[in-house]
Write an enzyme that holds these catalytic residues in place. Structure first.
Site, short mmCIF file in Angstrom:
data_model
loop_
_atom_site.label_atom_id
_atom_site.label_comp_id
_atom_site.label_asym_id
_atom_site.label_seq_id
_atom_site.Cartn_x
_atom_site.Cartn_y
_atom_site.Cartn_z
CD GLN A 29 15.09 94.84 46.47
OE1 GLN A 29 14.73 95.79 46.29
NE2 GLN A 29 16.72 94.72 46.41
NE ARG A 56 9.86 103.35 47.11
CZ ARG A 56 10.67 102.84 46.13
NH1 ARG A 56 12.12 102.98 46.14
NH2 ARG A 56 10.41 102.33 44.95
CG HIS A 96 10.27 97.51 43.95
ND1 HIS A 96 10.91 98.70 44.66
CD2 HIS A 96 11.55 97.08 43.43
CE1 HIS A 96 12.11 98.76 44.80
NE2 HIS A 96 12.55 97.74 43.93
CG ASN A 137 11.48 100.92 42.09
OD1 ASN A 137 11.62 101.87 42.70
ND2 ASN A 137 12.47 99.80 41.84
CD GLU A 138 15.37 101.75 40.10
OE1 GLU A 138 15.56 100.79 39.90
OE2 GLU A 138 15.73 102.36 41.32
CG ASN A 174 14.34 105.12 42.98
OD1 ASN A 174 13.68 105.66 43.91
ND2 ASN A 174 13.74 103.80 42.72
CE1 TYR A 219 21.04 102.64 45.44
CE2 TYR A 219 19.24 103.25 43.44
CZ TYR A 219 19.66 102.95 44.96
OH TYR A 219 18.64 102.18 45.72
CD GLU A 263 15.15 102.31 45.28
OE1 GLU A 263 16.37 101.93 44.91
OE2 GLU A 263 13.96 101.63 45.06
CD1 TRP A 280 18.88 100.20 48.28
CD2 TRP A 280 16.79 100.20 48.20
NE1 TRP A 280 18.30 98.58 48.13
CE2 TRP A 280 17.11 98.96 48.15
CE3 TRP A 280 15.54 100.66 48.43
CZ2 TRP A 280 16.18 97.63 47.94
CZ3 TRP A 280 14.40 99.67 47.98
CH2 TRP A 280 14.81 98.21 47.88
CD GLU A 314 20.88 95.31 45.02
OE1 GLU A 314 20.19 95.70 45.81
OE2 GLU A 314 21.09 95.82 43.90
CD1 TRP A 315 17.32 94.14 43.16
CD2 TRP A 315 15.66 92.61 42.77
NE1 TRP A 315 16.09 94.71 43.41
CE2 TRP A 315 15.40 93.71 43.29
CE3 TRP A 315 14.85 91.51 42.63
CZ2 TRP A 315 13.89 93.97 43.48
CZ3 TRP A 315 13.51 91.69 42.79
CH2 TRP A 315 12.94 92.93 43.32
C1 PNW Z 1 17.44 100.10 42.49
N1 PNW Z 1 21.76 99.75 37.74
O1 PNW Z 1 17.79 99.14 41.39
C2 PNW Z 1 16.12 99.24 43.06
O2 PNW Z 1 15.05 99.97 42.97
C3 PNW Z 1 16.37 98.43 44.33
O3 PNW Z 1 15.48 97.38 44.26
C4 PNW Z 1 17.80 97.99 44.34
O4 PNW Z 1 18.02 97.23 45.48
C5 PNW Z 1 18.59 99.26 44.57
O5 PNW Z 1 18.52 100.05 43.33
C6 PNW Z 1 20.09 98.86 44.37
O6 PNW Z 1 20.70 98.29 43.24
C7 PNW Z 1 18.98 99.25 40.58
O7 PNW Z 1 22.37 98.65 37.17
C8 PNW Z 1 19.37 98.10 40.04
O8 PNW Z 1 22.17 100.97 37.32
C9 PNW Z 1 20.48 98.43 39.12
C10 PNW Z 1 20.83 99.50 38.72
C11 PNW Z 1 20.07 100.64 39.41
C12 PNW Z 1 19.20 100.59 40.29
#
Ligand code: PNW
Length: 552
Positions: A25, A82, A128, A174-175, A314, A316, A380, A430, A437-438
């Site tokens: 990233q 991190r 990651h 990671n995840e 992690n 959100y 995160e 984060w 952002e992917w």
């Molecule tokens: C995480 N969702 O990804 C990743 O660890 C990071 O690399 C990323 O940039 C960050 O969160 C913000 O998106 C996610 O769809 C991607 O719920 C998608 C999801 C959750 C986390």
């Protein structure tokens, strides 16, 4: 003078906080120093795979601008950073018989030294999402358990051997939910496999995510077994996995919706956490998948159970869960942010899947601690302000919704620790920078630092200032004894065999970063790639950040 705040208002003196990033990233320089391709290199270049059609070739240019990033970390006063290692920089073709790339190792090694010299604790993610493309081509990557476990373990061995004298905090993966579901189920992340033929010519979303997830668990567990048996005694670090997972609230108090919220947690979190911490897949996964859920042999389970020293978290958002629908990746629950009375759960972020709901974060901390009984590292947590990418820089820097998000998150951590007795030991926001952002490309900005992609200049947002100030005010001063103990920990750059002395005795764990101004004249260089001079843009950035944080 105001009385010093009661200890109830603060986190323990050894609490780690900082910012997080990931290699693909931020690094860019995808051709530099012998790096091999990762599955994201070409995936991002295919039409329609990223929202803005952009790829990771430059990203935030951090492979070349690493000093600017370090200066930011110093100016922010973080205790820890991190970041992740790119497998294909270290072993370009990825496999256990493939050659190791010394130039890639040197870059990370120098970066780790530079962090330690500044008193910043490296918190390192081994994987990651940037799988070497060669392993995908050779045998299907995470779909081939027997191959990928051995290749991942060898890659981890190289990391422990080459960096473990200085790195004391390891995250294997990671995840895994995102690796499995987004990469092999929904097909929105590399390698982009899915049953949806509009999206992908190959893939089977009903089986592959569960197979990939199983491989990820085993690769993680075998790497931990290796670390514990061959490295831990000498190196003394901690190792674990980090899982994504958002809190699930029943949409209302009907029994089916209460059950739906638990099913959502069983798939989002329990899929990985239950085997790793408790030793079995959740009953609901067996019920939902039947024979499609891969089985652990007793020998595998013995390696998997207990294979994480801590709970890496992690998180959100929070979802309201309703029973119904066919989405197995959500435990056949429907997610919404709209309450039965029509109101929204919280403030909407730029991405559809994210609203701000800090109470959910506190509840999740309690749930995880009660269920898995491990110290929690929040690795995160963050927020992307709606439409930030179409704002002027000045507007974007005044990121009130992100400040609000972090205020709620920080207060939730404090309340969980002090009022609920949850053992939370670290918090990483984060992300240090806006970055790739992917599948969203560069449209969605998660940074606490704004990146102007035209110039690659970095500008701290209000949220960065808020988070730095908050942790400065809410961590107890370290006990003298603890501070001495940390200073005595046997990890200094100078003590590492073969390490060039750089004249600064930097000890892992020392919380005090040198002031940014002191760093200015420091001509630390690595392979001649970057050299700090007083007049460089980096020095100007540092001065800018120092001025910005002047009030702290
Ligand atoms: C995480 N969702 O990804 C990743 O660890 C990071 O690399 C990323 O940039 C960050 O969160 C913000 O998106 C996610 O769809 C991607 O719920 C998608 C999801 C959750 C986390």
């Amino acid at each position: 003078m105001a009385a010093p705040p009661h200890t109830q208002d603060k986190l323990p003196g050894d609490f780690l906080w900082g910012f997080a990033t990931a290699s693909f990233q931020i690094e860019g320089s995808t051709d530099a120093d012998g790096r091999g391709k990762s599955i994201w290199d070409d995936f991002a270049k295919q039409p329609g795979k990223t929202l803005d059609g952009r790829d990771g070739d430059v990203a935030t240019d951090s492979y070349r601008r690493w000093q600017a990033d370090l200066d930011l970390l110093v100016a922010y006063g973080v205790r820890s950073y991190r970041f992740s290692l790119a497998w294909s920089r270290i072993i370009p073709l990825g496999g256990r018989a493939d050659p190791v790339n010394e130039a890639g190792i040197r870059w990370y090694s120098d970066f780790i030294d530079a962090l330690l010299e500044r008193g910043i604790v490296p918190f390192v993610t081994i994987y990651h999402w940037d799988l070497p493309q060669a392993l995908h081509n050779r045998y299907g990557g995470w779909l081939n358990k027997d191959e990928i476990v051995q290749d991942y373990v060898r890659y981890s061995r190289v990391c422990f051997e080459r960096f473990g004298d200085r790195v004391k905090h390891w995250l294997t993966m990671n995840e895994p939910w995102c690796i499995s579901v987004l990469g092999y189920g929904r097909g929105v992340f590399a390698p982009g496999r899915s049953s949806d033929r509009m999206r992908s010519p190959e893939g089977d979303s009903s089986t592959e995510p569960w197979i990939a997830g199983h491989s990820v668990i085993l690769a993680h567990a075998h790497a931990v077994q290796l670390y514990r048996s061959e490295f831990k005694a000498a190196q003394g670090g901690q190792i674990g996995i980090t899982l994504n997972g958002d809190w699930a609230l029943p949409y209302d108090d009907s029994p089916q919706n209460i059950a739906a919220a638990q099913h959502a947690l069983d798939v989002a979190i329990g899929w990985f956490a239950d085997p790793i911490y408790l030793g079995y897949y959740p009953a609901y996964l067996h019920e939902m998948l039947g024979a499609r859920l891969p089985a652990f042999t007793p020998e595998e389970l013995a390696v998997v159970k207990g294979s994480s020293d801590f709970y890496g978290m992690n998180t959100y958002t929070t979802n309201l869960c309703k029973a119904g629908g066919e989405d197995e990746f959500q435990g056949r629950a429907e997610y919404t942010f709209t309450r039965p009375d029509g109101t929204q759960l919280g403030t909407q972020a730029h991405c559809a899947w994210l609203q701000d709901y800090p109470q959910g974060f506190r509840e999740l901390l309690n749930y995880l601690y009660k269920r898995y009984r491990k110290p929690i590292y929040v690795t995160e947590n963050g927020f992307a302000v709606k439409d930030e990418n179409s704002m002027s820089i000045e507007q974007a820097l005044a990121d009130a919704d992100r400040v609000q998000y972090f205020r709620g998150a920080c207060q939730s951590v404090l309340a969980a620790v002090r009022e609920d007795g949850v053992d939370v030991r670290a918090y990483f926001a984060w992300s240090l920078l806006d970055n790739f952002e992917w599948a969203d490309g560069y449209v969605t900005r998660f940074g606490l630092t704004y990146v102007d992609y035209e110039t690659q200049e970095r500008f701290p947002k209000d949220s960065a200032k808020f988070v730095c100030q908050w942790f400065k005010e809410h961590i107890e001063p370290e006990e003298k004894e603890d501070e001495d103990k940390r200073r005595d920990e046997p990890v200094t750059v100078e003590q590492r065999p073969g390490a060039a002395s750089r004249g600064t005795s930097s000890t892992l764990g020392s919380a005090k970063a040198a002031p940014a101004s002191k760093q200015n004249g420091d001509a630390h260089s690595s392979n001649g790639r970057a050299r700090r001079t007083r007049k460089s843009p980096i020095a100007r950035l540092t001065a800018y950040v120092s001025a910005f944080l002047g009030g702290l």
